[in-house]
Motif scaffolding. Sequence first.
Motif, PDB file in Angstrom:
ATOM      1  N   PRO A  11       0.834  -1.206   0.000  1.00  9.62           N
ATOM      2  CA  PRO A  11       0.000   0.000   0.000  1.00  9.62           C
ATOM      3  C   PRO A  11       0.872   1.260   0.000  1.00  9.62           C
ATOM      4  O   PRO A  11       2.008   1.229   0.485  1.00  9.62           O
ATOM      5  CB  PRO A  11      -0.785  -0.121   1.306  1.00  9.62           C
ATOM      6  N   ALA A  12       0.321   2.344  -0.570  1.00  3.04           N
ATOM      7  CA  ALA A  12       1.085   3.597  -0.591  1.00  3.04           C
ATOM      8  C   ALA A  12       1.327   4.073   0.841  1.00  3.04           C
ATOM      9  O   ALA A  12       2.431   4.462   1.199  1.00  3.04           O
ATOM     10  CB  ALA A  12       0.322   4.644  -1.384  1.00  3.04           C
ATOM     11  N   VAL A  13       0.279   4.026   1.653  1.00  2.98           N
ATOM     12  CA  VAL A  13       0.406   4.443   3.054  1.00  2.98           C
ATOM     13  C   VAL A  13      -0.234   3.373   3.931  1.00  2.98           C
ATOM     14  O   VAL A  13      -1.329   2.892   3.624  1.00  2.98           O
ATOM     15  CB  VAL A  13      -0.321   5.786   3.315  1.00  2.98           C
ATOM     16  N   GLU A  14       0.473   3.019   4.987  1.00  2.00           N
ATOM     17  CA  GLU A  14      -0.085   2.039   5.918  1.00  2.00           C
ATOM     18  C   GLU A  14       0.102   2.589   7.333  1.00  2.00           C
ATOM     19  O   GLU A  14       1.217   2.628   7.849  1.00  2.00           O
ATOM     20  CB  GLU A  14       0.663   0.713   5.760  1.00  2.00           C
ATOM     21  N   GLN A  34      -5.344   2.815   5.503  1.00  2.00           N
ATOM     22  CA  GLN A  34      -4.434   2.483   4.399  1.00  2.00           C
ATOM     23  C   GLN A  34      -4.812   3.291   3.168  1.00  2.00           C
ATOM     24  O   GLN A  34      -5.993   3.575   2.944  1.00  2.00           O
ATOM     25  CB  GLN A  34      -4.553   1.002   4.052  1.00  2.00           C
ATOM     26  N   VAL A  35      -3.819   3.638   2.379  1.00  2.00           N
ATOM     27  CA  VAL A  35      -4.062   4.294   1.097  1.00  2.00           C
ATOM     28  C   VAL A  35      -3.454   3.397   0.026  1.00  2.00           C
ATOM     29  O   VAL A  35      -2.278   3.025   0.125  1.00  2.00           O
ATOM     30  CB  VAL A  35      -3.413   5.699   1.039  1.00  2.00           C
ATOM     31  N   GLY A  36      -4.276   3.020  -0.953  1.00  2.64           N
ATOM     32  CA  GLY A  36      -3.760   2.154  -2.014  1.00  2.64           C
ATOM     33  C   GLY A  36      -2.946   2.929  -3.028  1.00  2.64           C
ATOM     34  O   GLY A  36      -3.039   4.164  -3.117  1.00  2.64           O
ATOM     35  N   GLU A  37      -2.166   2.204  -3.817  1.00  2.00           N
ATOM     36  CA  GLU A  37      -1.345   2.869  -4.821  1.00  2.00           C
ATOM     37  C   GLU A  37      -2.246   3.519  -5.876  1.00  2.00           C
ATOM     38  O   GLU A  37      -3.218   2.914  -6.346  1.00  2.00           O
ATOM     39  CB  GLU A  37      -0.403   1.865  -5.480  1.00  2.00           C
ATOM     40  N   GLY A  38      -1.975   4.752  -6.231  1.00  6.82           N
ATOM     41  CA  GLY A  38      -2.739   5.478  -7.244  1.00  6.82           C
ATOM     42  C   GLY A  38      -4.064   6.017  -6.736  1.00  6.82           C
ATOM     43  O   GLY A  38      -4.830   6.624  -7.479  1.00  6.82           O
ATOM     44  N   GLU A  39      -4.337   5.807  -5.455  1.00  8.31           N
ATOM     45  CA  GLU A  39      -5.611   6.235  -4.879  1.00  8.31           C
ATOM     46  C   GLU A  39      -5.515   7.669  -4.338  1.00  8.31           C
ATOM     47  O   GLU A  39      -4.455   8.092  -3.899  1.00  8.31           O
ATOM     48  CB  GLU A  39      -5.951   5.290  -3.719  1.00  8.31           C
ATOM     49  N   ILE A  40      -6.651   8.390  -4.402  1.00  5.79           N
ATOM     50  CA  ILE A  40      -6.715   9.692  -3.710  1.00  5.79           C
ATOM     51  C   ILE A  40      -7.536   9.464  -2.456  1.00  5.79           C
ATOM     52  O   ILE A  40      -8.704   9.073  -2.517  1.00  5.79           O
ATOM     53  CB  ILE A  40      -7.367  10.790  -4.577  1.00  5.79           C
ATOM     54  N   PHE A  41      -6.905   9.675  -1.300  1.00  8.75           N
ATOM     55  CA  PHE A  41      -7.535   9.374  -0.011  1.00  8.75           C
ATOM     56  C   PHE A  41      -7.656  10.675   0.779  1.00  8.75           C
ATOM     57  O   PHE A  41      -6.702  11.439   0.893  1.00  8.75           O
ATOM     58  CB  PHE A  41      -6.652   8.368   0.741  1.00  8.75           C
TER      59      PHE A  41
END
Lengths: 251, 434
Positions: A11-14, A34-41
């Motif tokens: 994940p981009a951010v955990e 969590q923020v997934g790859e390519g996701e805008i959170f």
Amino acid sequence: MEGLEITSSLPAVEVQNLKKMYSSVTALDGVTFQVGEGEIFGLIGPNGAGKTTCLRIVATLIKPTSGSVKIFGRDVVTQDVEVRKIISYLPEEAGAYRNFSGREYLEFIASFYAVGDEEKRKMTEEAFKVTGLNERLRDRVGTYSKGMIRRLLIARALAVRPKLAILDEPTGGVDVVHAFHIRNIIKDYADRYGVSVLLSSHNMLEVEYLCQRIALIDSGHIIAQGSPSELKAKYGSQNLEEVFMRATSHE
Amino acid sequence: MNSLLTLFWKELRELLRDRKTLFGIIIVPLILYPLMGAGINISQTSAQQAAAKATIAVIDLESSPESQNLTVFLALNAKVELLQYQSVSDALPNLDEGNYSVLIVIPQGYGQNLSQGLQASLKVYALFKDLSIAETGKGTTISALLTVYEQVLVIQKVQELLKNSPDTNATTILNPVQVTYSSAFRGKAVDVDPAQLLSATISQSLSFPLIVMLMLIFAMQIAATSIALEKEEKTLETLLTLPMGRLTILTGKLAGSVALAGISAVAYLVGFSYYIGSVTGLSGLSTISQADLQALGLAPSPATYALIGLIIFITVISSLALAVCLAVFADNVRSAQSLVGILFVPIIMPAMILMFADISILPIYLQWILLALPYTHTLLAVKAVFIGDVSVILRSVAYISVFTVIVLYLAAKIFTSERVITGRLFARRLRSRS
């Protein structure tokens, strides 16, 4: 950019059970998302909820009291320099060197990320375009309006093509025109280049437009998270404003 | 290394483009001191020129051979005008018009008293126009001339009395002992007047502490400004998240401040030496030769300068690091500069005391206080380098170096912690940053 050999399954951010105390004040109390790859959170919450503290920890500026934060598998405390190579951070209240021209500022920032002159040239050219400031880029930053500075800063944060962009109130304090432009830049970078974005905002319309998923934060706790439509359904609300009011029991 | 260099150039550009910084550290010393020097120079030169052109007014109320003799002697050495007034009160109102510096009144009985071996009297009026400093020379020129004239009269008188003792010389009677003054320092002697030697070394001991003090103060202000500007302009958080270590940022900031402090010090040296040159060039003191200073071991060699440079460099680094430590706790440039102002006390105090006194002659408690302050050691070391006192150099350099290492460690600690973001002094209530 250097150090981009990142396994896509991470994940981009955990963020795991993150706690932060300032003296006796608890700013964050067991935050997990969590923020997934390519996701805008999006992190949504009132003033003093802990949004900025959370983003600052993710950006390696301050250290957690306990818990862990990993950016593409790298720990923000023990691998901070490595993390800084793949992120860019836009603080809520940010400025640029007032005695530099817009161009000089973007060149200055690019020289930290680019490998070699050619990459630096490409990065700065891209940043020049993204700002939309055209000829004004030759003027000193000291002569820019708040909205122009914000556009310059968004451009510097995204044109270096970070794996993760951390944007604290990206359109805070700017007028409708500049805000519209900034939102489009963010969406464009996420769509076109797969840049993952973790942002905070007060503007629910903006959040609904930009974010695939959001987390509602209040008094240092995450009270709900999911996609805007999931949350609206869960709280039986028409819009995110209502979701927020219900979730925080203000209604 | 690239990041460090980029940051270094950014620091230089940012601070040099800041008008306040540029004005304070470069323009003021480069312009102000030479202007002050030029101002003093111009006024002194015009005063001297006016004095050279000035006329000595003489009223001879007696007109005897002795009084005429005096007038002729004065006319041979200066511009003299014999005025035909019958009294001083008649003359004085009319003397404001001409360029007269003094009025000499030769009273009735002057020649008669002289010829009879009695004491004769003369009256000298210094004619002031505006009582400015430029008029201080008015009385001295004529008093020097009159002293010479008196000396001539004395020798004539003594020779007259010694008519019957042709073997005796009038001069040896008047000056039975001839004294010559030389200077000795640490077992070596040179034929140099003590006053001259002191004036040469005093200018060194006065100007060095002053320049070191100014340089440290400016270096501190620059470093504090460099940190505080980042906070004030809200650029610090971005800078701290750029892909480089915090120590690189600290080093870049210190390097930029050192470079600027160096530029500022050069500006000060140029401005100040021009100022000192303008002022001392007028004092008329003959300067001591380099050869004489070398004979006493007091002439600075290139190695001396290199050593002084090193001592000052170590001191500047410590002062910059100290300033950074404090500036971290300020929100803006103004409060950073006020905070750093606290540090000026331990710099100014030893500089002021050691400018005028050697540390060994001070009361013992003051010696200990001064020796505890690291900046005292910079001044002591610089002085010791000049006189070649190795033990003092070693002791002081060691003290400053240890202090510098400690302060650098502290600065690194603060800079790598989150205090650099959250640090606020006098913050009564800590609030959450969200």
